[in-house]
Enzyme design. Structure first.
Site, mmCIF file in Angstrom:
data_model
loop_
_atom_site.group_PDB
_atom_site.id
_atom_site.type_symbol
_atom_site.label_atom_id
_atom_site.label_comp_id
_atom_site.label_asym_id
_atom_site.label_seq_id
_atom_site.Cartn_x
_atom_site.Cartn_y
_atom_site.Cartn_z
ATOM 1 N N CYS A 1 42.630 29.827 32.731
ATOM 2 C CA CYS A 1 42.965 28.757 32.215
ATOM 3 C C CYS A 1 43.705 27.460 31.830
ATOM 4 O O CYS A 1 42.985 27.715 30.767
ATOM 5 C CB CYS A 1 42.851 27.909 34.288
ATOM 6 N N ARG B 1 46.310 33.003 26.813
ATOM 7 C CA ARG B 1 45.087 32.839 27.246
ATOM 8 C C ARG B 1 44.856 33.419 28.602
ATOM 9 O O ARG B 1 43.744 33.530 28.799
ATOM 10 C CB ARG B 1 44.514 31.204 27.916
ATOM 11 N N TRP C 1 43.911 30.845 36.335
ATOM 12 C CA TRP C 1 43.728 32.608 36.266
ATOM 13 C C TRP C 1 42.377 32.450 37.434
ATOM 14 O O TRP C 1 41.396 31.682 37.951
ATOM 15 C CB TRP C 1 42.898 33.347 35.106
ATOM 16 N N ASN D 1 40.401 22.686 35.271
ATOM 17 C CA ASN D 1 40.005 24.568 34.348
ATOM 18 C C ASN D 1 38.331 24.203 35.148
ATOM 19 O O ASN D 1 37.651 23.230 34.969
ATOM 20 C CB ASN D 1 40.287 24.240 33.277
ATOM 21 N N GLY D 2 38.148 25.771 34.996
ATOM 22 C CA GLY D 2 36.786 24.855 35.877
ATOM 23 C C GLY D 2 36.313 25.510 37.861
ATOM 24 O O GLY D 2 37.455 26.069 38.019
ATOM 25 N N GLU E 1 32.726 49.461 21.351
ATOM 26 C CA GLU E 1 34.401 47.823 20.799
ATOM 27 C C GLU E 1 35.082 49.509 20.476
ATOM 28 O O GLU E 1 36.258 48.484 21.125
ATOM 29 C CB GLU E 1 33.672 47.280 19.571
ATOM 30 N N LYS F 1 37.826 48.598 23.245
ATOM 31 C CA LYS F 1 39.425 48.359 23.110
ATOM 32 C C LYS F 1 40.026 48.785 23.993
ATOM 33 O O LYS F 1 41.396 48.369 24.750
ATOM 34 C CB LYS F 1 39.622 48.275 21.568
ATOM 35 N N GLU G 1 40.250 47.910 27.700
ATOM 36 C CA GLU G 1 40.723 46.948 28.307
ATOM 37 C C GLU G 1 42.575 45.975 28.267
ATOM 38 O O GLU G 1 43.085 45.306 28.690
ATOM 39 C CB GLU G 1 40.292 45.365 27.279
ATOM 40 N N HIS H 1 21.284 63.851 27.178
ATOM 41 C CA HIS H 1 20.727 63.379 28.495
ATOM 42 C C HIS H 1 21.494 62.684 29.896
ATOM 43 O O HIS H 1 20.841 62.564 30.069
ATOM 44 C CB HIS H 1 19.746 61.881 27.572
ATOM 45 N N LYS I 1 41.643 35.383 27.693
ATOM 46 C CA LYS I 1 40.861 35.090 25.951
ATOM 47 C C LYS I 1 39.395 34.116 25.738
ATOM 48 O O LYS I 1 39.131 34.382 25.104
ATOM 49 C CB LYS I 1 42.660 34.665 25.433
HETATM 50 C C1 F6R Z 1 37.300 41.974 24.127
HETATM 51 C C2 F6R Z 1 36.736 40.091 24.290
HETATM 52 C C3 F6R Z 1 36.366 39.152 24.756
HETATM 53 C C4 F6R Z 1 35.396 39.156 24.190
HETATM 54 C C5 F6R Z 1 34.217 37.645 25.375
HETATM 55 C C6 F6R Z 1 33.800 36.679 24.619
HETATM 56 O O1 F6R Z 1 38.130 42.009 23.483
HETATM 57 O O2 F6R Z 1 37.920 39.058 23.802
HETATM 58 O O3 F6R Z 1 35.184 40.990 25.237
HETATM 59 O O4 F6R Z 1 34.764 39.120 22.921
HETATM 60 O O5 F6R Z 1 34.970 37.301 26.485
HETATM 61 O O6 F6R Z 1 34.654 35.572 23.340
HETATM 62 P P1 F6R Z 1 33.873 35.082 23.227
HETATM 63 O O7 F6R Z 1 34.178 35.602 21.256
HETATM 64 O O8 F6R Z 1 35.286 34.053 22.690
HETATM 65 O O9 F6R Z 1 32.715 34.084 23.490
#
Ligand code: F6R
Length: 614
Positions: A2, A27, A75, A101-102, A487, A491, A494, A510, A609
């Site tokens: 949010c 976000r 959100w 927010n929250g 990672e 990527k 997502e 395994h 985000k």
């Molecule tokens: C993936 C991504 C998320 C963040 C995670 C932690 O591309 O961006 O997995 O890494 O939500 O976010 P931060 O680093 O802001 O604590």
């Protein structure tokens, strides 16, 4: 997640609010809304499911006048994403509007109590319950809006950043926060409010970060006043924003994600600037050096993080253990906070977070504080909650990351963790000079090496076309590149919504090898390192089962070419730095597959985000 924007001043609020919402789109959200108060005693609320552009269409031809207003991107947490659940929410009489927010955890108890007093609710949200409670207190106590908000907040449990306006009160805005960020921008006779500084930066560089458990009382043309929940006044600490508007634009790229991938040569320079001597003989991380006794005396280091930051933590774990011989544990913040961890004052906790606002990581930090551990933060967003809650830290300095999928923050986090390992190892005497300088120089050379990988952009784009319609992907790596495999898989899943898994290559036999057939693309990360031969054997096992292999190998490696279906070459680096160079082509591969599939790359579905709820 949010987003909040607010304004009070002499200008029309609507364009400022809409502009601010656009800045917050990165976000992640599923509905948007705005409430405007004008001097003639009207409070107009407009909100709808969808994007900010849908909200703009919805407000066409409507009365959007007013010099005070609040706006929100939601959100969904409580209640599905729809017009009714969108913010702002307003009280039963329509006098008070609020954005939030929250999560209010005890909202159902409060809702029940209000229902007994005859209140009815339009939405399924916790936010509407809070705004109704504020009105209930305002009316029954005949108190000021500030007093009503303060009293209501004392009755709720949970996390919030809220902004409240009132119909007959166009000269006042009340805002408050607990465990969810809130910034006040101070302009010339005007104030801006936001959940992060991005909507504020084009209007002013003077900001005040509202503290946890504090309420900001903003009056048109008056001084900003901040009180806590017991009505004790706090000092106003005005900070200067180190953020420029150019950093928030796409700069000619079709997506922020592609821009951010291509920024990495520069962001690594910014991250290492002033921290590695030009001859590679010294690494100075002031937060580490100033607290070297804590680090060197540590029983162990625990790294807490989520998502991509957790992957960076796994790389940091290897580097610190290898170079410093200090035991390191890596924990998901969300698991750590609820497992009653064994913690003591001689533990060091490192919290890694790009946004610096991740609710679980912030909670893990608070837990570590309670146990007396020394806490070190590795964040990107300057002044963020985690950066402020830690005892010391090192920013990654990669600039705003707008694309939801983390790219340059990941390589920045690995860079800082490597510098931390080098600085500590030097202090502890557990690294020989040659190795120290090889790794330090490797970091100084990294921007040029990433440039070489980025030069293959077109080749990777072509490769992506072959795999656009794959339903699954497996990513394999070993040693430092096992986290790089995790990672790479994250990527892809997502942003393209293709199911992808990362595995340590030797684990395949395994169980997961049962998945391999000619339909399964396997990205095998196999640069020249100590374990290269073993990784090659693992690739052969995949080949023997007809898997389609995309190998990421060191420049000049011809051996794997005969085995793999496709090869991407990356320049040689010291082993601990190879996750940085190998993750760049994996970022590009995920990006182009997602673009081919027509996905919303910068704002993938269901993602946020800044994850400010647990
Ligand atoms: C993936 C991504 C998320 C963040 C995670 C932690 O591309 O961006 O997995 O890494 O939500 O976010 P931060 O680093 O802001 O604590």
């Amino acid at each position: 997640m949010c987003g909040i924007v607010g304004y009070i001043g002499s200008r029309e609020a609507y364009p400022i609010l809409i502009n601010g919402l656009r800045r917050l789109e990165y976000r992640g959200y599923d509905s948007a809304g705005v409430a405007l108060v004008d001097g003639s005693g009207s409070l107009n609320v407009f909100k709808c499911k969808g994007k900010v552009a849908d909200l703009e269409k919805f407000t066409e031809g409507k009365d959007i006048s007013g010099t005070v207003g609040i706006a929100h991107t939601r959100w969904a947490t409580h209640g599905e994403p729809n017009d009714v659940n969108a913010h702002p929410h307003y009280s039963g009489s329509g006098n008070i509007a609020m954005i939030h927010n929250g999560i209010i955890e005890n909202y159902s108890v409060v809702r029940e109590a209000l229902s007994e007093h005859g209140f009815t609710f339009r939405s399924a949200t916790d936010t509407e319950v809070l705004v109704q409670l504020i009105e209930y207190i305002r009316d029954s106590n005949q108190c000021s809006l500030l007093e009503a908000v303060r009293t209501a907040l004392k009755q709720v449990v949970g996390a919030y950043a809220i902004v409240v306006v009132e119909k007959d009160n166009p000269d006042e805005v009340i805002a408050a926060r607990k465990s969810s960020p809130l910034v006040v921008g101070i302009g010339d006779g005007e104030y801006f409010l936001a959940s992060d500084a991005t909507p504020i930066v084009e209007y002013t560089d003077k900001v005040v970060y509202v503290g946890d458990g504090e309420i900001a009382h903003i009056r048109r043309g008056g001084e900003l006043k901040i009180v806590n929940l017991d009505n004790e006044e706090s000092e106003i600490d005005i900070r200067k924003l180190e953020l420029s508007i150019n950093q928030l634009e796409k700069g000619g790229y079709p997506h922020f994600m592609l821009k951010e991938i291509h920024e990495q040569p520069r962001t690594i320079v910014d991250c290492t600037r002033g921290r590695i001597s030009p001859d590679g003989r010294d690494v100075i991380l002031s937060g580490v050096i100033a607290n070297k006794d804590k680090f060197l005396g540590a029983r162990r280091i625990i790294i807490v993080a989520c998502g991509t930051s957790w992957h960076a933590a796994l790389i940091g774990e290897r580097a610190i253990e290898e170079m410093c011989r200090i035991p390191v544990e890596v924990e998901y913040s969300s698991e750590f906070r609820y497992k009653n961890p064994v913690l003591s004052p001689d533990d060091v906790v490192i919290a890694i977070s790009q946004s610096g606002e991740t609710a679980d990581t912030l909670a893990a930090v608070e837990l570590a504080r309670g146990a007396g551990a020394f806490i070190f933060g590795i964040c990107n967003v300057v002044g963020s909650s985690i950066a402020r809650a830690t005892d010391s830290g090192a920013y990654i300095h990669v600039g705003p990351e707008i694309g939801v999928a983390s790219t340059k923050a990941f390589t920045g986090q690995v860079t800082v963790l490597t510098m931390l390992a080098l600085a500590l190892a030097k202090e502890k005497g557990t690294i020989d000079r040659a190795k120290f300088e090889t790794v330090a120089r490797g970091l100084l050379d990294m921007p040029a090496l990433i440039d070489k990988v980025l030069a293959q952009d077109e080749k990777i784009r072509d490769l992506s076309k072959i795999f656009t319609y794959a339903h699954n992907f497996i990513y394999l790596g070993r040693g430092y590149n096992y986290p790089a495999a995790l990672e790479g898989a994250l990527k892809l899943k997502e942003i393209s919504y293709i199911h992808a898994e990362g595995y340590p290559a030797a684990e395949m036999k395994h169980g997961p090898i049962a998945l391999i057939d000619s339909e399964m693309p396997v990205v095998a990360i196999a640069p020249d390192d100590q374990i290269y031969e073993k990784t090659v054997s693992n690739i052969q096992e995949i080949k023997a089962r007809n898997g389609k292999i995309i190998a990421v190998v060191s420049e000049g490696n011809t051996a794997i070419h005969s085995m793999a279906d496709y090869c991407i070459e990356v320049p040689a680096t010291p082993e601990c730095l190879s996750p940085i160079v190998v993750s760049v082509p994996l970022q590009l591969l995920a990006y182009y597959i997602a673009v081919n599939k027509g996905r919303d790359v910068d704002q993938p579905r269901n993602l946020a985000k800044s994850v400010t709820v647990e």
